[in-house]
Scaffold this motif. Structure first.
Motif, PDB file in Angstrom:
ATOM      1  N   UNK A   1       0.829  -1.209   0.000  1.00 15.42           N
ATOM      2  CA  UNK A   1       0.000   0.000   0.000  1.00 15.42           C
ATOM      3  C   UNK A   1       0.864   1.260   0.000  1.00 15.42           C
ATOM      4  N   UNK A   2       1.984   1.206   0.732  1.00 14.30           N
ATOM      5  CA  UNK A   2       2.886   2.368   0.755  1.00 14.30           C
ATOM      6  C   UNK A   2       3.460   2.583  -0.650  1.00 14.30           C
ATOM      7  N   UNK A   3       3.873   1.485  -1.280  1.00 14.06           N
ATOM      8  CA  UNK A   3       4.460   1.597  -2.620  1.00 14.06           C
ATOM      9  C   UNK A   3       3.415   2.125  -3.614  1.00 14.06           C
ATOM     10  N   UNK A   4       2.167   1.675  -3.487  1.00 16.99           N
ATOM     11  CA  UNK A   4       1.114   2.189  -4.379  1.00 16.99           C
ATOM     12  C   UNK A   4       0.994   3.712  -4.230  1.00 16.99           C
ATOM     13  N   UNK A   5       1.020   4.180  -2.989  1.00 24.37           N
ATOM     14  CA  UNK A   5       0.922   5.635  -2.767  1.00 24.37           C
ATOM     15  C   UNK A   5       2.116   6.366  -3.377  1.00 24.37           C
TER      16      UNK A   5
END
Ligand code: DC
Length: 241
Positions: free
Chosen positions: A228-232
């Protein structure tokens, strides 16, 4: 920046474009905020090099300990550096780190070396010695560089900057899990105390303290998965192109 204007006129921004652009992406933040996990994943997605600058400070700490030098004797530490060779050999899972031809990849991950790395990283001669090394590796771009002062000092003109934060309890638990998995089990209390001490040192030192760059996107990773962090991050990167 001219580069961003030209790119924003492209009809579509594919992964391929990002790869070709060879951006410099920096990720700073305290221990346990998830920098390494996320930086590795992000570098994979972008097809970039992952630069773990903490490993360089850890390598210097290893050398200081190996040489039996007192880390509070800054002059003695500075004298060690010119005769020291640190090399990083890139591997998809984790770079192999050697000091004077000796592979120290695993040894530099112990709690002892973590503590000493934070201490030696406050010595101006150490930071000055490592600065050109980091710039040489990253300045051609196509890099995700992770540490404490990447966005503020090493690459102040980086294309995209992130600063990761997380609650102390979450950071302590993450670090504790990592250490246990690597066979360096210690009580959770000790891990919490260690990262608290290290953060205080890293944030309060005179040169290149741990602070978010004024133009960094701050991400609180406490309740997010690494994906999720990488998606952001990918969304921020896409918006900046
Ligand atoms: O990221 P790490 O935990 O491997 O880093 C170990 C220590 O090295 C950290 O406590 C502070 C120092 N460090 C630094 O001062 N600047 C960096 N860019 C990276 C690490």
């Amino acid at each position: 920046m001219t580069k961003s204007i030209i790119q924003s006129q492209r009809p579509e921004k594919t992964e391929e474009h990002r790869r070709e652009q060879r951006l410099i992406v920096t990720i700073d933040g305290p221990a346990g905020a998830g920098k390494s996990t996320v930086a590795k994943l992000l570098a994979l997605r972008l097809g970039y090099l992952y630069l773990d600058t903490g490993a360089l400070y850890r390598a210097v700490a290893w050398k200081v300990r190996q040489a039996g030098v007192d880390p509070s004797d800054h002059e003695a530490v500075a004298t060690l550096l010119p005769a020291t060779t640190v090399t990083m050999e890139y591997r998809p899972e984790r770079a192999r780190v050697s000091v004077d031809q000796q592979d120290v990849t695993e040894e530099i991950r112990t709690p002892d070396i973590s503590r000493l790395a934070s201490v030696v990283s406050a010595i101006p001669a150490v930071r000055d010695w490592l600065l050109p090394v980091q710039r040489r590796i990253g300045s051609a771009g196509g890099v995700v560089a992770e540490g404490r002062d990447l966005g503020t000092r090493v690459f102040p003109a980086a294309d995209v900057k992130f600063f990761l934060e997380a609650d102390m309890e979450v950071r302590a638990a993450r670090r504790h899990r990592e250490l246990t998995a690597a066979g360096h089990a210690a009580p959770l209390n000790e891990t919490r105390r260690d990262i608290h001490t290290r953060d205080t040192q890293d944030r309060s030192r005179d040169i290149a303290p741990l602070v978010p760059a004024s133009d960094a996107s701050v991400v609180d990773t406490s309740v997010l998965t690494a994906e999720q962090v990488v998606d952001r991050m990918m969304a921020v990167i896409a918006a900046k192109l």
